[in-house]
Design a protein around this motif. Structure first.
Motif, mmCIF file in Angstrom:
data_model
loop_
_atom_site.group_PDB
_atom_site.id
_atom_site.type_symbol
_atom_site.label_atom_id
_atom_site.label_comp_id
_atom_site.label_asym_id
_atom_site.label_seq_id
_atom_site.Cartn_x
_atom_site.Cartn_y
_atom_site.Cartn_z
ATOM 1 N N PRO A 49 0.815 -1.592 -0.310
ATOM 2 C CA PRO A 49 0.018 -0.276 -0.045
ATOM 3 C C PRO A 49 0.981 1.440 -0.310
ATOM 4 O O PRO A 49 0.511 2.137 -0.069
ATOM 5 C CB PRO A 49 -0.487 0.038 1.469
ATOM 6 C CG PRO A 49 -0.258 -1.197 2.448
ATOM 7 C CD PRO A 49 0.487 -1.801 1.598
ATOM 8 N N ARG A 50 2.234 1.191 0.404
ATOM 9 C CA ARG A 50 3.307 2.164 0.147
ATOM 10 C C ARG A 50 2.852 3.068 -1.324
ATOM 11 O O ARG A 50 3.087 4.025 -1.022
ATOM 12 C CB ARG A 50 4.328 2.554 0.945
ATOM 13 C CG ARG A 50 5.171 3.191 0.553
ATOM 14 C CD ARG A 50 7.023 3.449 1.132
ATOM 15 N NE ARG A 50 6.806 2.224 2.225
ATOM 16 C CZ ARG A 50 6.856 2.862 3.621
ATOM 17 N NH1 ARG A 50 7.460 4.344 3.563
ATOM 18 N NH2 ARG A 50 6.960 2.720 4.829
ATOM 19 N N ILE A 51 3.061 2.067 -2.440
ATOM 20 C CA ILE A 51 3.211 2.069 -3.164
ATOM 21 C C ILE A 51 1.882 2.713 -4.011
ATOM 22 O O ILE A 51 1.811 4.567 -4.598
ATOM 23 C CB ILE A 51 3.462 1.475 -4.240
ATOM 24 C CG1 ILE A 51 5.427 1.364 -3.713
ATOM 25 C CG2 ILE A 51 3.431 1.739 -5.997
ATOM 26 C CD1 ILE A 51 6.156 0.117 -4.637
ATOM 27 N N LEU A 52 0.552 2.284 -4.154
ATOM 28 C CA LEU A 52 -0.612 2.863 -3.891
ATOM 29 C C LEU A 52 -1.550 1.720 -3.237
ATOM 30 O O LEU A 52 -1.840 0.037 -3.325
ATOM 31 C CB LEU A 52 -0.908 2.029 -5.480
ATOM 32 C CG LEU A 52 -1.943 2.514 -5.945
ATOM 33 C CD1 LEU A 52 -2.313 3.830 -5.935
ATOM 34 C CD2 LEU A 52 -2.462 1.964 -7.746
ATOM 35 N N GLN A 53 -2.166 2.366 -2.632
ATOM 36 C CA GLN A 53 -3.697 1.874 -1.510
ATOM 37 C C GLN A 53 -4.253 0.156 -2.853
ATOM 38 O O GLN A 53 -5.440 0.918 -3.752
ATOM 39 C CB GLN A 53 -4.724 2.415 -1.299
ATOM 40 C CG GLN A 53 -5.571 2.191 -0.262
ATOM 41 C CD GLN A 53 -4.683 1.389 0.805
ATOM 42 O OE1 GLN A 53 -3.865 2.180 1.040
ATOM 43 N NE2 GLN A 53 -4.851 0.728 1.696
#
Length: 186
Positions: A49-53
């Motif tokens: 999720p740090r890159i994209l939820q």
């Protein structure tokens, strides 16, 4: 599943198993057994999720050794197209998710990335490794995060072949459809 597959039998994805496949897996298992003091975790989904939820991926194998503060990530590639291990964005995505999932320290954790690729001949052989500190991949994580959250149209490129998010990427799918259509009309 407790079954012992054999040469000539079908895999779960309906491919005929060959001696070449078993040889590749033997090389891969040798790599996993070489990781000191750990047991590999295989084929488990990791949220990123740090890159994209909602984004995540399934590393072929990973392990963490708390005694040496080392995260190991390996991917088996059975194709003929060469896949570079150094700064490999697919593996960096997995590392990002695992760093957060395991709550590891980005400043002190060492990461050992490995690509096992028996069918793509390379001067380094079928096993290629890149070892680095976790904080050295932060610029790539930032780049991936910005790109994933940008409200623009994306331009597919060769890096897309190995992206764990390609199955949900409209730009990648449209480029693949266009290529298939062009091949069909040609």
């Amino acid at each position: 599943d407790g079954r012992l597959p054999g040469v000539g039998t079908l895999s779960p994805n309906k491919r005929v198993l060959t001696d070449e496949m078993f040889d590749a897996v033997d090389i891969y298992h040798d790599v996993l057994r070489s990781w000191p003091g750990v047991h590999a975790v295989c084929e488990q989904y990791v949220p990123i999720p740090r890159i994209l939820q909602g984004f995540g991926g399934t590393p072929d194998a990973w392990a963490y050794n708390p005694d040496t503060n080392t995260l190991y990530i390996a991917d088996l590639k059975f194709g003929f197209r060469f896949v570079e291990v150094w700064e490999n964005l697919q593996l960096i995505c997995y590392a990002c998710g695992l760093m957060d999932l395991l709550q590891l320290d980005w400043a002190t954790t060492r990461i050992v990335f490995t690509i096992v690729q028996p069918r793509s001949y390379h001067r380094e052989g079928p096993v290629r490794t890149w070892s680095t500190k976790a904080d050295s991949i932060v610029p790539f994580v930032v780049m991936l995060t910005v790109a994933a959250q940008a409200d623009t149209s994306y331009t597919p490129n060769p890096g897309c072949y190995d992206c764990p998010g390609r199955h949900v990427c409209t730009a990648y799918q449209n480029a693949a459809y266009a290529a298939d259509y062009q091949a069909f009309v040609d």
